[in-house]
Design a protein around this motif. Sequence first.
Motif, short mmCIF file in Angstrom:
data_model
loop_
_atom_site.label_atom_id
_atom_site.label_comp_id
_atom_site.label_asym_id
_atom_site.label_seq_id
_atom_site.Cartn_x
_atom_site.Cartn_y
_atom_site.Cartn_z
N ALA A 204 43.22 -47.58 -21.10
CA ALA A 204 43.01 -46.17 -20.76
C ALA A 204 42.90 -45.31 -22.01
CB ALA A 204 44.15 -45.68 -19.88
N VAL A 205 43.78 -45.50 -23.00
CA VAL A 205 43.77 -44.61 -24.17
C VAL A 205 42.63 -44.93 -25.13
CG1 VAL A 205 46.26 -44.19 -24.02
CG2 VAL A 205 45.42 -46.05 -25.45
N ILE A 206 41.98 -46.06 -24.95
CA ILE A 206 40.80 -46.37 -25.77
C ILE A 206 39.52 -45.94 -25.05
CG2 ILE A 206 39.41 -48.23 -26.76
CD1 ILE A 206 42.00 -49.76 -27.30
N TYR A 207 39.43 -46.31 -23.76
CA TYR A 207 38.19 -46.08 -23.01
C TYR A 207 37.99 -44.62 -22.62
CZ TYR A 207 35.05 -46.14 -18.97
OH TYR A 207 34.04 -45.87 -18.08
N GLY A 213 34.39 -37.71 -24.68
CA GLY A 213 33.93 -37.00 -25.87
C GLY A 213 34.90 -36.97 -27.02
N GLY A 214 35.96 -37.74 -26.95
CA GLY A 214 36.90 -37.82 -28.07
C GLY A 214 38.12 -36.93 -27.88
N SER A 216 39.32 -34.64 -29.82
CA SER A 216 39.10 -33.23 -30.15
C SER A 216 38.69 -32.44 -28.91
CB SER A 216 38.04 -33.10 -31.24
OG SER A 216 37.77 -31.75 -31.51
N GLU A 217 37.77 -33.02 -28.14
CA GLU A 217 37.32 -32.38 -26.91
C GLU A 217 38.46 -32.29 -25.89
OE1 GLU A 217 34.89 -30.42 -24.33
OE2 GLU A 217 34.47 -30.95 -26.42
N ILE A 218 39.28 -33.34 -25.83
CA ILE A 218 40.39 -33.38 -24.86
C ILE A 218 41.42 -32.29 -25.18
CG2 ILE A 218 42.40 -34.77 -24.16
CD1 ILE A 218 40.53 -37.24 -24.40
N PHE A 219 41.80 -32.17 -26.45
CA PHE A 219 42.78 -31.15 -26.82
C PHE A 219 42.20 -29.74 -26.67
CE2 PHE A 219 45.18 -34.62 -28.65
CZ PHE A 219 46.49 -34.19 -28.53
N SER A 220 40.92 -29.59 -26.91
CA SER A 220 40.29 -28.28 -26.72
C SER A 220 40.33 -27.87 -25.25
CB SER A 220 38.83 -28.31 -27.20
OG SER A 220 38.77 -28.52 -28.59
N ALA A 302 40.92 -32.69 -19.27
CA ALA A 302 39.53 -32.77 -19.73
C ALA A 302 38.62 -33.39 -18.67
CB ALA A 302 39.46 -33.58 -21.02
N ALA A 303 39.19 -34.30 -17.85
CA ALA A 303 38.40 -34.97 -16.82
C ALA A 303 38.28 -34.13 -15.55
CB ALA A 303 39.04 -36.32 -16.48
#
Length: 544
Positions: A204-207, A213-214, A216-220, A302-303
Amino acid sequence: MKWTELVIFVLLFGVVTVLGFVAAKWKAGGTLDHLDEWGLGGRKFGSWVTWFLIGGDIYTAYTFVAVPALMFSSGALGFYALPYTVVLYPIIFLPLLRMWSVSRAHGYVTPADFVRGRYGSSLLALLIAVTGIVATMPYIALQLVGLEAVLRTMGINGSGIVGHLPLLIAFVVLAVYTYQSGLRAPALIAFVKDILVYVVIIVAVIYLPIKLGGWSEIFSSAKEKFDATPAAGDGVLLNANNQLQYATLALGSALALFLYPHSVTGVLASKGRNVIKRNMSALPAYSLLLGLLALLGFVAIAAGVAPITNQATGQPDTNTIIPVLFQNEFSSWFAGIAFAAIGIGALVPAAIMSIAAANLWTRNIYKEYFRKDATPKQEAKQAKLASLVVKFGAVAFILFIDPQFSIDLQLIGGVIILQTLPAVAIALYTRWLHVWGLIAGWFVGMGWGMVLLYSIPSANGKRAHFGGSALALDKLSLFGWHPFAGSTVQIYVGIVALVANLLVAVLVTLIARKLKAFNGMDQTRPDDYHVDDGDKKLRQIGAH
């Protein structure tokens, strides 16, 4: 109904059920009609078995579901679970070695057994036993919350007894093989559970970050969500309102975790001090897993994950956040494996917790007050029956109480079990605290802790009482005096109650020593705390 996921879930659940029954023959002693064999696995688990057993005991299905759900809802505050597991192992390294040694020398099975021997006080031992049982019951119920979140995500989302039927069936199966195999069942199943969990989380934490989008996108995405909410305590970073709460919650949780009877049970089942040393060094590997798992709460933001509505209450069930994330982003067959990992992750700790609570009932209530001449066979029989009662008592929490309320009870459980720290942990090193000081401290800490918890409303405003464990300092009152009036800073109630407990224990101890009051009779010996593996002086109990 998600049939592919459900079939894979049922198949893997069937595998662990078979393992549960086979476990009766695994590392078996002469008979399971002895509490050492049934409740502690013969006290002969080695390094690998102990590592999986304690890991499965501490890192539960509720942890896998609730920590990322808290990150999803509150942000950085949910990350308290990581530092508390980091500081946990250095804090409890030496006390656990002492507890194992004195318990092995005297045949102690529970923390209350140790307190009974250390102070010769049946009253203090009873308080410790009752505290352990009361704190453990909602903890077992929380494993059901994690299992129900998975079932709900797979389409089983009814209300009433019929809606809970799959959950009830799962716990009937758990009850039967635990009754037969004792602690060996969760110890063997823990291998399967942890392997599945590691595979699912690593994938999960890799895929998922790659797909979304990485990082950075998730934390944004997480920052945008929390910036748009009016709540003062959320965000991707801590702020002045929740920093003290974060620190005290982490410290209080670290102090509380190995006071729970099920944690002590896992330690006492190991065959030697060196096994415990190796495990306290290796168990932080689970902390790495927990840190990665917690970040899935931000991944869910993010999802665009939305929690499933609980048909029984009509409210969104935030515990479904991670199951829904897996269902939306993975293929059905892999989601089924992930759901099985969470479901099996509920069975292992639930079994250990019910065994630990049953041991407390049998040794410190039944034998002490109802059947002093109970034989080892009678003790084992009583513990088996008590474990059934505890399991179905936990099911009753889910059937007849709002599950959201039972989640809040876990926070209350931490406040409750912390009040045993002076009598269990501190007493390992000194008997300076007087037995009446410990009893008085317990009553004050427990009473004040419950009063403070009662005064806390829920964050959504739907309950006026027992709405959490974070106390605003301006609500803290000392005989009508408000030393922090106007402050919006929050603190964990467990630490406040523990400080009150210790202060009263010290005060009463000073008075008792001044009056030269009798401090009970110590039935332990100093050399019990330094017993090493293979020491021929170890007194063997019963069949051992």
